[in-house]
Every structure is written in C-alpha cells, then in structure tokens.
Design an enzyme around this catalytic site. Structure first.
Site, mmCIF file in Angstrom:
data_model
loop_
_atom_site.group_PDB
_atom_site.id
_atom_site.type_symbol
_atom_site.label_atom_id
_atom_site.label_comp_id
_atom_site.label_asym_id
_atom_site.label_seq_id
_atom_site.Cartn_x
_atom_site.Cartn_y
_atom_site.Cartn_z
ATOM 1 N N HIS A 20 0.853 -1.362 -0.019
ATOM 2 C CA HIS A 20 -0.140 -0.044 -0.021
ATOM 3 C C HIS A 20 0.796 1.356 0.227
ATOM 4 O O HIS A 20 1.810 1.257 0.894
ATOM 5 C CB HIS A 20 -0.861 -0.057 1.223
ATOM 6 C CG HIS A 20 -2.049 -1.094 1.129
ATOM 7 N ND1 HIS A 20 -3.190 -0.666 0.821
ATOM 8 C CD2 HIS A 20 -1.695 -2.436 1.488
ATOM 9 C CE1 HIS A 20 -3.942 -1.800 0.916
ATOM 10 N NE2 HIS A 20 -3.020 -2.858 1.308
ATOM 11 N N ASP A 284 2.737 -5.749 2.314
ATOM 12 C CA ASP A 284 1.571 -5.057 2.764
ATOM 13 C C ASP A 284 1.736 -3.370 3.119
ATOM 14 O O ASP A 284 1.438 -2.745 2.322
ATOM 15 C CB ASP A 284 0.889 -5.824 4.108
ATOM 16 C CG ASP A 284 -0.568 -5.456 3.902
ATOM 17 O OD1 ASP A 284 -1.324 -4.914 3.032
ATOM 18 O OD2 ASP A 284 -1.221 -5.771 5.189
HETATM 19 O O1 LIG Z 1 -3.750 -5.496 5.396
HETATM 20 C C1 LIG Z 1 -4.951 -4.651 5.016
HETATM 21 N N1 LIG Z 1 -6.208 -5.003 5.200
HETATM 22 C C2 LIG Z 1 -7.121 -4.156 4.726
HETATM 23 N N2 LIG Z 1 -7.023 -3.116 4.543
HETATM 24 C C3 LIG Z 1 -5.855 -2.493 4.453
HETATM 25 C C4 LIG Z 1 -4.681 -3.298 4.997
HETATM 26 N N3 LIG Z 1 -3.625 -2.342 4.753
HETATM 27 C C5 LIG Z 1 -3.721 -1.304 4.330
HETATM 28 N N4 LIG Z 1 -5.232 -1.059 4.251
HETATM 29 C C6 LIG Z 1 -6.256 0.127 3.846
HETATM 30 O O2 LIG Z 1 -5.861 0.258 2.397
HETATM 31 C C7 LIG Z 1 -5.950 1.912 2.317
HETATM 32 C C8 LIG Z 1 -5.594 2.165 0.950
HETATM 33 O O3 LIG Z 1 -4.373 1.798 1.018
HETATM 34 C C9 LIG Z 1 -5.244 2.443 3.575
HETATM 35 O O4 LIG Z 1 -5.722 3.543 3.983
HETATM 36 C C10 LIG Z 1 -5.710 1.194 4.623
HETATM 37 O O5 LIG Z 1 -7.190 1.537 5.477
HETATM 38 ZN ZN LIG Z 2 -3.287 -4.876 2.248
#
Ligand SMILES: O=c1[nH]cnc2c1ncn2[C@@H]1O[C@H](CO)[C@@H](O)[C@H]1O
Ligand SMILES: [Zn+2]
Length: 347
Positions: A20, A284
């Site tokens: 991300h 991640d």
């Molecule tokens: O591991 C995860 N699981 C679910 N959502 C996530 C994870 N890591 C980040 N984000 C979400 O994705 C958005 C956009 O990049 C982030 O702002 C966070 O809320």
């Molecule tokens: Zn993720």
C-alpha cells in the site's frame, strides 16, 4: 541468523504484489511534506516519526492496525506529495532487490483538497514511472475501493481505474475493515469492473473468515486474493483456491501484527505450498508494518524454515501471479529466471 544466509536472501530477486502506498511512506518525508504544505504535525510528533506511523506488537486487530493510516493521509492530498511518495516506494523496493512491484492505493482517500480520483491515479502513476526510471524497478498501480465507502463512490473509483487501465493501472482491489463490511456489499462495483474486464484482487480471509474468500472469488470475480490466511478454516475453500489456481498475496509480518493468525507457529504458508496453492509473499505496508521484502524472506527462513530454493520459488510464483499481461509478463518471468540462474538456482 548467519551473515551468509542474510547476504544470500538479499541477493535473491523479489517481487512485491501487495504494497500500500499510504502504508509505505518514509517518516522523514512526512516531516518535509508538513513543512512544505504548512501543516502542523500532531502535538508531540517530533524528531523520528516512526513510532507514530508504525504499529507495535501490542496491536490486537486489523481495525487497530488501520488506525495508523490516519496519520499520513492529511499530507497525501497533493499531486507533488503523491508523486514523491510513489517514487520513494519504488526506491525502497529497489533496496530489497525487487524487479517488479504492484503498488495499491485508494484514490478517494486523496481527494480532500481538490484532486479528483483520476488525478490522484495520474500522479501516482507519474511518481512510479519516475521511480522506475531512477531505480530500475518496474512499477504498476492497483486501484482500491474502500469497504466503508458507498456503492456510488466505488462505482466512481472503478470508472477512474478503467480510464487508466493499461496506462499504469493493472487491477482493482477492495480494502479496509473486512470484519465490518463483507464482500457482498460491493458486488455491484465489482460487476462493473468485470464488465470492463479489469483484473480483480480482493482483501479477504484476513480479519474475516474463509467464506469471504469464497465470496470474493465466486461473487466479486477475484482472480487473486489479498492475504487469504484464514482459508485454513474451511477445507472446501482451500480446494476452491487450489483448483482455480487463485494466487494468495500473503503478507506474513502484517498477518502476525493484525492477529489474522495467533503467531508464527500457526502461519499456514508451508501447508498452503504443500497443498499446491500458488502462494506469493509481500510486504502489505512497509512503514506501518516496519517491513521490507528482505525482512519478509528472513522471517520465513527463521520462523518457517524456508530454504533459499523455497524463497526463490516464491518469486517465481509472484511472476506467475503478476497482473502484467502478454509480452511484459513474459519479460518479467524471463528476468526472474535469468536472475536466479545467475545465482546458481535451478527452478
Ligand atoms: O492489510 C490490510 N487489510 C485491509 N485494508 C488495508 C490493509 N492495509 C492497508 N489497508 C487499507 O487500505 C487503504 C488504502 O491503501 C489504507 O488507507 C488502509 O485503510
Ligand atoms: Zn493490504
């Protein structure tokens, strides 16, 4: 871990398919952006911002983990900041020996100061392209719909993703609070994505159960799954993932932090490989999780007994699972093979 093994892990070619943008901002960059943008940092945030941006071992859930993202988003609302942060993600990937990365972000989280979703995508692509030129790592975008967003807003995200598909965007995703918002809520948005023939990956089986993985594949049209660790709960979902050859984008360090699994002893990656599932390993969120591709590989060697050959196989799997198409994908596979061959691996 012995020095020689660490060196050999560093040398391995890597691919990060699940990283991300907003979870991978360098802490010092926020200090500079705050100054440039004339925005105050929260009270007490001075010096090294790492503790404000990184989760610690006391984290008990995905929701707690996601709270960390609030810190950076105010500084990621301009064209310049998106370009810079995207470029720096490529730089960090290069430092771990990545050949290729797919960087994901949710454009609507970056529209608080006037950027449109399309503009947020455009500038993120521009930053990745600059990074690609500077650091020699190929980089593409996955556009995220957030689970807490309305159908209308996510239809808008899919439209914006379509505009840039093949011009830097390779796929769409669904992220956010999985336990609070099941996949079915977003069927309409992903039906539109399917109609547009956009490849789909969905975060599932992380903070929600195996049924979410099944739904993501059968109802939302996912051809890859983000995490998927909790398919262990249902042998029929393991079978579905295996027979459909749906790659899992596993993120070991993050999965331990969010308590998707209780601990390393229970991390199911080896059993997934033994069951013939196409497993990939990813970061991640480099900053929120305090990780890198090198560290992910080290953890697998240390806690799951992975050999160098097995780690190399993970990169081969990632090349297979990449959303690149046609000639570009063949080139990536060839690049992985020749890098491994040079190091003396026969895969
Ligand atoms: O591991 C995860 N699981 C679910 N959502 C996530 C994870 N890591 C980040 N984000 C979400 O994705 C958005 C956009 O990049 C982030 O702002 C966070 O809320
Ligand atoms: Zn993720």
């Amino acid at each position: 871990m012995n020095e020689q093994l660490l060196e050999q892990i560093k040398e391995l070619p890597k691919i990060d398919l699940h990283v991300h943008l907003d979870g991978s901002v360098k802490p010092d960059t926020i200090i500079e952006l705050a100054k440039e943008q004339g925005k105050p940092l929260p009270e007490g945030a001075e010096g090294d911002l790492t503790p404000w941006m990184q989760i610690d071992e006391t984290c008990t859930s995905l929701v707690e983990y996601l709270s960390k993202f609030r810190f950076v988003l105010p500084f990621m609302q301009t064209a310049e900041s998106l370009e810079r942060i995207a470029e720096e993600v490529v730089e960090q990937a290069a430092a771990s020996g990545c050949l290729y990365i797919e960087v994901r972000f949710a454009p609507l989280l970056h529209t608080l100061e006037g950027l449109s979703a399309g503009e947020a995508i455009l500038h993120t692509i521009a930053g990745l392209q600059k990074g690609e030129q500077m650091f020699g790592v190929k980089a593409r975008v996955i556009v995220i719909c957030m689970r807490h967003d309305s159908v209308e807003r996510n239809l808008e995200v899919i439209e914006a993703a379509r505009e840039y598909y093949g011009k830097g965007v390779v796929a769409v995703d669904l992220a956010g609070d999985e336990a609070g918002f099941p996949p079915a809520l977003h069927q309409e948005a992903f039906e539109l994505a399917s109609r547009y023939e956009l490849p789909i990956t969905i975060h599932a089986g992380e903070a929600g159960g195996a049924a979410n993985v099944r739904e993501s594949i059968t109802r939302l049209g996912a051809s890859r799954i983000g995490h998927g660790v909790r398919i262990t709960e249902d042998p029929s979902v393991i079978e579905l993932v295996r027979t459909t050859r749906t790659p899992l984008e596993m993120c070991p360090v993050s999965n331990i932090q969010t308590k998707a699994v209780p601990g390393w002893e229970d991390y199911p990656i080896r059993s997934f490989l033994d069951e013939g599932i196409l497993v990939t390993v990813n970061t991640d969120n480099m900053t929120v999780s305090g990780t890198t591709m090198n560290l992910e590989f080290e953890m697998l060697a240390e806690h799951c007994g992975f050999t160098l050959e097995e780690l190399a196989q993970l990169t081969v799997n990632s090349a297979e699972a990449a959303f690149l198409q046609g000639e570009e994908k063949e080139e990536l596979k060839a690049a992985v093979h020749s890098a491994l061959q040079k190091l003396g691996y026969t895969l």
